[in-house]
Design a protein around this motif. Structure first.
Motif, PDB file in Angstrom:
ATOM      1  N   THR A 154      36.205  17.026  57.939  1.00  0.00           N
ATOM      2  CA  THR A 154      34.753  16.933  57.774  1.00  0.00           C
ATOM      3  C   THR A 154      34.148  18.302  57.501  1.00  0.00           C
ATOM      4  O   THR A 154      33.341  18.473  56.582  1.00  0.00           O
ATOM      5  CB  THR A 154      34.107  16.310  59.033  1.00  0.00           C
ATOM      6  N   ILE A 155      34.552  19.297  58.264  1.00  0.00           N
ATOM      7  CA  ILE A 155      34.018  20.647  58.083  1.00  0.00           C
ATOM      8  C   ILE A 155      34.461  21.218  56.736  1.00  0.00           C
ATOM      9  O   ILE A 155      33.664  21.858  56.040  1.00  0.00           O
ATOM     10  CB  ILE A 155      34.401  21.555  59.261  1.00  0.00           C
ATOM     11  N   GLU A 156      35.702  20.982  56.358  1.00  0.00           N
ATOM     12  CA  GLU A 156      36.160  21.450  55.041  1.00  0.00           C
ATOM     13  C   GLU A 156      35.320  20.845  53.923  1.00  0.00           C
ATOM     14  O   GLU A 156      34.914  21.538  52.995  1.00  0.00           O
ATOM     15  CB  GLU A 156      37.632  21.111  54.826  1.00  0.00           C
ATOM     16  N   ILE A 157      35.054  19.548  54.000  1.00  0.00           N
ATOM     17  CA  ILE A 157      34.270  18.874  52.956  1.00  0.00           C
ATOM     18  C   ILE A 157      32.833  19.387  52.944  1.00  0.00           C
ATOM     19  O   ILE A 157      32.288  19.715  51.881  1.00  0.00           O
ATOM     20  CB  ILE A 157      34.300  17.341  53.152  1.00  0.00           C
ATOM     21  N   LEU A 158      32.212  19.470  54.107  1.00  0.00           N
ATOM     22  CA  LEU A 158      30.801  19.862  54.170  1.00  0.00           C
ATOM     23  C   LEU A 158      30.564  21.326  53.807  1.00  0.00           C
ATOM     24  O   LEU A 158      29.515  21.677  53.290  1.00  0.00           O
ATOM     25  CB  LEU A 158      30.222  19.565  55.557  1.00  0.00           C
ATOM     26  N   THR A 159      31.531  22.171  54.100  1.00  0.00           N
ATOM     27  CA  THR A 159      31.333  23.605  53.836  1.00  0.00           C
ATOM     28  C   THR A 159      32.087  24.085  52.594  1.00  0.00           C
ATOM     29  O   THR A 159      31.880  25.221  52.164  1.00  0.00           O
ATOM     30  CB  THR A 159      31.780  24.449  55.045  1.00  0.00           C
TER      31      THR A 159
END
Length: 139
Positions: free
Chosen positions: A116-121
């Motif tokens: 999730t963090i990889e996708i969002l950032t």
């Protein structure tokens, strides 16, 4: 007029939702420890980070090459973490050699939160400029 109010609400709520999603994934996605990191003023900063274990050591990733606290590790490698309610002291070594391994272990341990963090950032391992830090128990 009603359309403008809806637009204003969307403009306000979208960024809030974005940052709330990152925060939720970071804090609720698995084990979070507190890094007690020295700062240039002589104090200690408390920073929440993810941590992964290897058979030989513990790995974290925080900061980038050239950051003050990382640059001073060769002279003062003592770093502490609060993990599971206990303060643990380690000898720290910053090294890009652990970058890929850290990301592999992090993906395995934190799963959906990591993704999730990889996708969002937009910060997957291929573009990450974070500095892995290897922690070994101080004797």
């Amino acid at each position: 007029m009603k359309g403008i109010k809806i637009l204003v609400v969307i403009v306000i709520l979208l960024p809030m939702g974005y940052f709330a999603s990152i925060f939720a994934a970071s804090e609720l996605g698995g084990e979070v420890v507190t890094l007690l990191r020295p700062n240039a003023e002589g104090g200690i900063d408390e920073v929440r980070v993810w941590v992964v274990d290897t058979p030989e050591s513990v790995l974290i990733e925080h900061g980038s090459q050239g950051d003050w606290w990382l640059a001073q590790l060769p002279e003062n490698p003592n770093i502490s973490l609060v993990r599971g309610g206990q303060k643990l002291t380690f000898l720290a070594t910053a090294s890009t050699d652990f970058h890929q391994r850290y990301h592999e272990l992090r993906a395995a341990k934190y799963g959906w939160a990591d993704r999730t963090i990889e996708i969002l950032t937009g910060s997957d391992a291929a573009v990450c400029d974070g500095m892995p830090v290897r922690l070994e128990i101080a004797k």
